[in-house]
Motif scaffolding. Structure first.
Motif, PDB file in Angstrom:
ATOM      1  N   ASN A   6      55.658 104.209 -28.160  1.00 21.77           N
ATOM      2  CA  ASN A   6      54.568 104.928 -27.515  1.00 21.77           C
ATOM      3  C   ASN A   6      53.200 104.411 -27.947  1.00 21.77           C
ATOM      4  OD1 ASN A   6      56.239 106.608 -26.021  1.00 21.77           O
ATOM      5  ND2 ASN A   6      56.310 108.191 -27.605  1.00 21.77           N
ATOM      6  N   SER A   7      53.049 104.143 -29.240  1.00 19.90           N
ATOM      7  CA  SER A   7      51.746 103.685 -29.734  1.00 19.90           C
ATOM      8  C   SER A   7      51.376 102.326 -29.152  1.00 19.90           C
ATOM      9  CB  SER A   7      51.748 103.619 -31.258  1.00 19.90           C
ATOM     10  OG  SER A   7      52.771 102.750 -31.730  1.00 19.90           O
ATOM     11  N   HIS A   8      52.369 101.462 -28.960  1.00 21.77           N
ATOM     12  CA  HIS A   8      52.101 100.145 -28.407  1.00 21.77           C
ATOM     13  C   HIS A   8      51.740 100.244 -26.930  1.00 21.77           C
ATOM     14  CE1 HIS A   8      53.718  99.194 -32.211  1.00 21.77           C
ATOM     15  NE2 HIS A   8      53.995  97.924 -31.981  1.00 21.77           N
ATOM     16  N   ALA A   9      52.437 101.142 -26.204  1.00 20.13           N
ATOM     17  CA  ALA A   9      52.105 101.363 -24.801  1.00 20.13           C
ATOM     18  C   ALA A   9      50.700 101.950 -24.652  1.00 20.13           C
ATOM     19  CB  ALA A   9      53.138 102.281 -24.155  1.00 20.13           C
ATOM     20  N   ALA A  10      50.322 102.857 -25.554  1.00 22.65           N
ATOM     21  CA  ALA A  10      48.984 103.436 -25.511  1.00 22.65           C
ATOM     22  C   ALA A  10      47.908 102.375 -25.744  1.00 22.65           C
ATOM     23  CB  ALA A  10      48.861 104.552 -26.544  1.00 22.65           C
ATOM     24  N   LEU A  11      48.194 101.428 -26.622  1.00 25.14           N
ATOM     25  CA  LEU A  11      47.230 100.349 -26.855  1.00 25.14           C
ATOM     26  C   LEU A  11      47.087  99.484 -25.605  1.00 25.14           C
ATOM     27  CD1 LEU A  11      45.380  98.740 -28.759  1.00 25.14           C
ATOM     28  CD2 LEU A  11      47.376  97.374 -29.378  1.00 25.14           C
ATOM     29  N   LEU A  12      48.193  99.139 -24.960  1.00 26.01           N
ATOM     30  CA  LEU A  12      48.123  98.326 -23.753  1.00 26.01           C
ATOM     31  C   LEU A  12      47.322  99.030 -22.659  1.00 26.01           C
ATOM     32  CD1 LEU A  12      51.716  96.792 -23.463  1.00 26.01           C
ATOM     33  CD2 LEU A  12      49.630  95.694 -24.282  1.00 26.01           C
ATOM     34  N   LYS A  13      47.464 100.336 -22.569  1.00 26.53           N
ATOM     35  CA  LYS A  13      46.710 101.101 -21.569  1.00 26.53           C
ATOM     36  C   LYS A  13      45.204 101.016 -21.815  1.00 26.53           C
ATOM     37  CE  LYS A  13      46.635 105.803 -19.599  1.00 26.53           C
ATOM     38  NZ  LYS A  13      45.345 106.341 -20.104  1.00 26.53           N
ATOM     39  N   ASN A  14      44.825 100.738 -23.076  1.00 32.60           N
ATOM     40  CA  ASN A  14      43.409 100.689 -23.443  1.00 32.60           C
ATOM     41  C   ASN A  14      42.996  99.296 -23.935  1.00 32.60           C
ATOM     42  OD1 ASN A  14      42.307 103.707 -23.481  1.00 32.60           O
ATOM     43  ND2 ASN A  14      44.435 103.736 -24.183  1.00 32.60           N
ATOM     44  N   ARG A  15      43.615  98.282 -23.370  1.00 33.69           N
ATOM     45  CA  ARG A  15      43.369  96.928 -23.873  1.00 33.69           C
ATOM     46  C   ARG A  15      41.937  96.455 -23.658  1.00 33.69           C
ATOM     47  NH1 ARG A  15      47.937  94.128 -20.464  1.00 33.69           N
ATOM     48  NH2 ARG A  15      48.483  96.286 -20.065  1.00 33.69           N
ATOM     49  N   GLU A  16      41.176  97.134 -22.782  1.00 28.68           N
ATOM     50  CA  GLU A  16      39.773  96.743 -22.584  1.00 28.68           C
ATOM     51  C   GLU A  16      38.933  96.967 -23.845  1.00 28.68           C
ATOM     52  OE1 GLU A  16      40.010 101.089 -21.762  1.00 28.68           O
ATOM     53  OE2 GLU A  16      41.206  99.337 -21.187  1.00 28.68           O
ATOM     54  N   LEU A  17      39.462  97.761 -24.789  1.00 24.83           N
ATOM     55  CA  LEU A  17      38.751  97.979 -26.049  1.00 24.83           C
ATOM     56  C   LEU A  17      38.799  96.759 -26.967  1.00 24.83           C
ATOM     57  CD1 LEU A  17      40.078 101.563 -26.913  1.00 24.83           C
ATOM     58  CD2 LEU A  17      37.855 100.982 -25.915  1.00 24.83           C
ATOM     59  N   LEU A  18      39.710  95.847 -26.693  1.00 24.24           N
ATOM     60  CA  LEU A  18      39.957  94.718 -27.587  1.00 24.24           C
ATOM     61  C   LEU A  18      39.031  93.566 -27.219  1.00 24.24           C
ATOM     62  CD1 LEU A  18      43.871  94.905 -27.540  1.00 24.24           C
ATOM     63  CD2 LEU A  18      42.226  96.215 -28.913  1.00 24.24           C
ATOM     64  N   GLN A  19      38.004  93.419 -28.026  1.00 23.63           N
ATOM     65  CA  GLN A  19      36.972  92.435 -27.733  1.00 23.63           C
ATOM     66  C   GLN A  19      36.852  91.417 -28.861  1.00 23.63           C
ATOM     67  OE1 GLN A  19      33.386  94.695 -27.125  1.00 23.63           O
ATOM     68  NE2 GLN A  19      34.255  95.925 -25.454  1.00 23.63           N
ATOM     69  N   GLY A  20      36.620  90.156 -28.489  1.00 21.22           N
ATOM     70  CA  GLY A  20      36.324  89.118 -29.459  1.00 21.22           C
ATOM     71  C   GLY A  20      37.490  88.775 -30.365  1.00 21.22           C
ATOM     72  N   VAL A  80      44.391  99.378 -35.840  1.00 20.32           N
ATOM     73  CA  VAL A  80      45.211  99.946 -36.913  1.00 20.32           C
ATOM     74  C   VAL A  80      46.219 100.910 -36.295  1.00 20.32           C
ATOM     75  CG1 VAL A  80      45.240 101.405 -38.962  1.00 20.32           C
ATOM     76  CG2 VAL A  80      43.433  99.698 -38.685  1.00 20.32           C
ATOM     77  N   PHE A  81      47.496 100.603 -36.475  1.00 22.38           N
ATOM     78  CA  PHE A  81      48.559 101.510 -36.061  1.00 22.38           C
ATOM     79  C   PHE A  81      48.860 102.475 -37.202  1.00 22.38           C
ATOM     80  CE2 PHE A  81      49.282  97.756 -33.409  1.00 22.38           C
ATOM     81  CZ  PHE A  81      49.464  98.324 -32.158  1.00 22.38           C
ATOM     82  N   MET A  82      49.180 103.712 -36.864  1.00 22.21           N
ATOM     83  CA  MET A  82      49.508 104.707 -37.872  1.00 22.21           C
ATOM     84  C   MET A  82      50.775 104.308 -38.621  1.00 22.21           C
ATOM     85  SD  MET A  82      47.511 107.336 -38.334  1.00 22.21           S
ATOM     86  CE  MET A  82      48.664 108.457 -39.109  1.00 22.21           C
ATOM     87  N   PRO A  83      50.758 104.372 -39.960  1.00 17.45           N
ATOM     88  CA  PRO A  83      51.978 104.119 -40.740  1.00 17.45           C
ATOM     89  C   PRO A  83      52.787 105.391 -40.905  1.00 17.45           C
ATOM     90  CG  PRO A  83      50.139 104.442 -42.219  1.00 17.45           C
ATOM     91  CD  PRO A  83      49.587 104.580 -40.810  1.00 17.45           C
ATOM     92  N   LYS A  84      54.019 105.210 -41.398  1.00 15.81           N
ATOM     93  CA  LYS A  84      54.874 106.367 -41.681  1.00 15.81           C
ATOM     94  C   LYS A  84      54.287 107.194 -42.817  1.00 15.81           C
ATOM     95  CE  LYS A  84      59.451 107.459 -43.555  1.00 15.81           C
ATOM     96  NZ  LYS A  84      60.725 106.884 -44.066  1.00 15.81           N
ATOM     97  N   LEU A 106      36.753  99.353 -34.825  1.00 14.38           N
ATOM     98  CA  LEU A 106      38.136  99.652 -35.208  1.00 14.38           C
ATOM     99  C   LEU A 106      38.758 100.551 -34.147  1.00 14.38           C
ATOM    100  CD1 LEU A 106      39.563 100.569 -38.647  1.00 14.38           C
ATOM    101  CD2 LEU A 106      40.035 102.070 -36.721  1.00 14.38           C
ATOM    102  N   VAL A 107      39.989 100.233 -33.759  1.00 14.10           N
ATOM    103  CA  VAL A 107      40.762 101.055 -32.839  1.00 14.10           C
ATOM    104  C   VAL A 107      41.964 101.612 -33.598  1.00 14.10           C
ATOM    105  CG1 VAL A 107      42.082 101.121 -30.691  1.00 14.10           C
ATOM    106  CG2 VAL A 107      40.045  99.654 -30.864  1.00 14.10           C
ATOM    107  N   LEU A 108      42.051 102.927 -33.707  1.00 15.94           N
ATOM    108  CA  LEU A 108      43.160 103.601 -34.387  1.00 15.94           C
ATOM    109  C   LEU A 108      44.098 104.170 -33.333  1.00 15.94           C
ATOM    110  CD1 LEU A 108      44.485 104.779 -36.998  1.00 15.94           C
ATOM    111  CD2 LEU A 108      43.030 106.794 -36.673  1.00 15.94           C
ATOM    112  N   VAL A 109      45.390 103.838 -33.433  1.00 14.58           N
ATOM    113  CA  VAL A 109      46.386 104.265 -32.451  1.00 14.58           C
ATOM    114  C   VAL A 109      47.570 104.881 -33.188  1.00 14.58           C
ATOM    115  CG1 VAL A 109      47.804 103.586 -30.482  1.00 14.58           C
ATOM    116  CG2 VAL A 109      45.745 102.280 -31.029  1.00 14.58           C
ATOM    117  N   GLY A 110      48.033 106.019 -32.710  1.00 16.80           N
ATOM    118  CA  GLY A 110      49.213 106.609 -33.323  1.00 16.80           C
ATOM    119  C   GLY A 110      49.721 107.807 -32.558  1.00 16.80           C
ATOM    120  N   GLU A 111      50.985 108.140 -32.796  1.00 17.52           N
ATOM    121  CA  GLU A 111      51.573 109.320 -32.167  1.00 17.52           C
ATOM    122  C   GLU A 111      51.099 110.586 -32.869  1.00 17.52           C
ATOM    123  OE1 GLU A 111      55.628 109.494 -30.919  1.00 17.52           O
ATOM    124  OE2 GLU A 111      55.938 107.359 -31.330  1.00 17.52           O
TER     125      GLU A 111
END
Length: 346
Positions: A6-20, A80-84, A106-111
């Motif tokens: 889910n976290s990876h899919a959420a990042l792909l949905k917001n890939r416009e945030l990824l710059q440079g 940064v993906f959320m760790p366990k 910084l982009v923070l992504v997590g469930e």
């Protein structure tokens, strides 16, 4: 897409945030890289993910948070993906602050069940501006700008120590954020160590999923006054575990090689004994596949007549697999949660 985290899919949905210039911290599945902007660095504490990235290509793999090759002060965007483990988030956020250029983001992504909402407090303490930009697939995506600059990370700044004692034998154990059972001895390993005192094993030994090196350090301290000497090699998939096990071995004077590995592929010889307290989680999900692969490969790494000694939560379906892949299995010890199994290779 249906099998994507889910976290990876959420990042792909917001890939416009990824710059440079891009750095991904804590990626779990390298399959998404082909759908992201071309190239960058991937910092992962998981050796399997690290090995899945080609050494040459648009994405440069880095194993662990303390790699001297980390591109400090050079990133325009750090994901940064959320760790366990919540403690590990602080490590990832501090690393991000050290990696970012002054104008970086910084982009923070997590469930939500990973605790991303409560993690935002840590993020806000390290950035002048934070905002939630999306909620998707049970996840949240946060954007932080003007992060407080951080110094490059060193193991010494994060390392801790604690003592454990079983059967009258005491050892000092190293710790780092995110490592299994940091700061204490888990009850499964305690039951396993007691079984090693009650029914000793022969060397050489391989400690699979060695964690902080508790078993190897303890075996050295137990064996030495009894006039016994054998090596205990260790292998673990997590970068912090490899670092901690090496530190624990150094303090105990234990003999053996500590290596990163995802499964037994990196084990270069046969052993008289394989010992393990294997993990059964990947992130917040139950996942026994790593242990199932280990058991399928175990016999090839045991000498004739060699022993597998394994502790696990009693509800996990390992006894049948041990009998199938290794040999006749018996229970050495059991409490209300854990069981210690022993099997000899025929």
């Amino acid at each position: 897409m249906s099998s994507m985290l889910n976290s990876h899919a959420a990042l792909l949905k917001n890939r416009e945030l990824l710059q440079g210039r891009l750095v991904l911290v804590g990626l779990q599945d390298s399959a998404i890289l082909g759908q992201l902007p071309e190239g960058g660095h991937v910092v992962t504490e998981h050796y399997g993910v690290y090995r899945s990235l080609p050494a040459a290509g648009p994405w440069s793999p880095l194993f662990g948070y303390f790699d001297d090759s980390n591109p400090y002060g050079n990133a325009d965007t750090v994901v940064v993906f959320m760790p366990k483990a919540k403690a590990e988030l602080g490590l990832r956020l501090r690393l991000a602050g050290a990696l970012l250029a002054p104008s970086g983001r910084l982009v923070l992504v997590g469930e939500k069940r990973e605790g991303v909402a409560s993690a935002v407090k840590q993020l806000q303490s390290l950035a002048d501006s934070t905002a939630k930009v999306d909620s998707a697939r049970h996840c949240q995506v946060w954007l932080a700008e003007r992060m407080v600059s951080q110094a490059p990370l060193t193991v010494a700044d994060w390392l801790t120590w604690h003592s454990v004692e079983v059967a009258g034998v005491s050892v000092e154990v190293a710790g780092l954020p995110g490592i299994f059972s940091d700061g204490r001895l888990d009850e499964g390993t305690r039951l396993l160590l007691q079984s090693l005192a009650d029914e000793p094993v022969a060397g050489p030994v391989l400690d699979f999923a060695c964690g902080a090196g508790v078993i190897g350090s303890w075996l050295h301290q137990w064996a030495t006054p009894r006039g016994l000497a054998f090596t205990v090699d260790g292998i673990d998939v997590q970068a912090q575990a490899v670092a901690c096990a090496w530190q624990s071995y150094q303090r105990a004077g234990a003999q053996g090689q500590i290596e990163p590995g995802d499964g037994l592929a990196g084990a270069g010889r046969q052993y008289a004994t394989l010992v393990t307290n294997p993990p059964f989680h990947r992130g917040v999900r139950t996942d026994t596949s790593m242990t199932e692969r280990f058991l399928a490969e175990a016999a090839r790494h045991l000498q004739s007549g060699g022993e597998l000694r394994l502790v696990a939560n009693s509800f996990l379906p390992y006894e049948r697999l041990i009998r199938q892949f290794v040999g006749p299995c018996r229970i050495l010890a059991q409490d209300n949660r854990f069981t210690v199994y022993s099997a000899k290779r025929l």
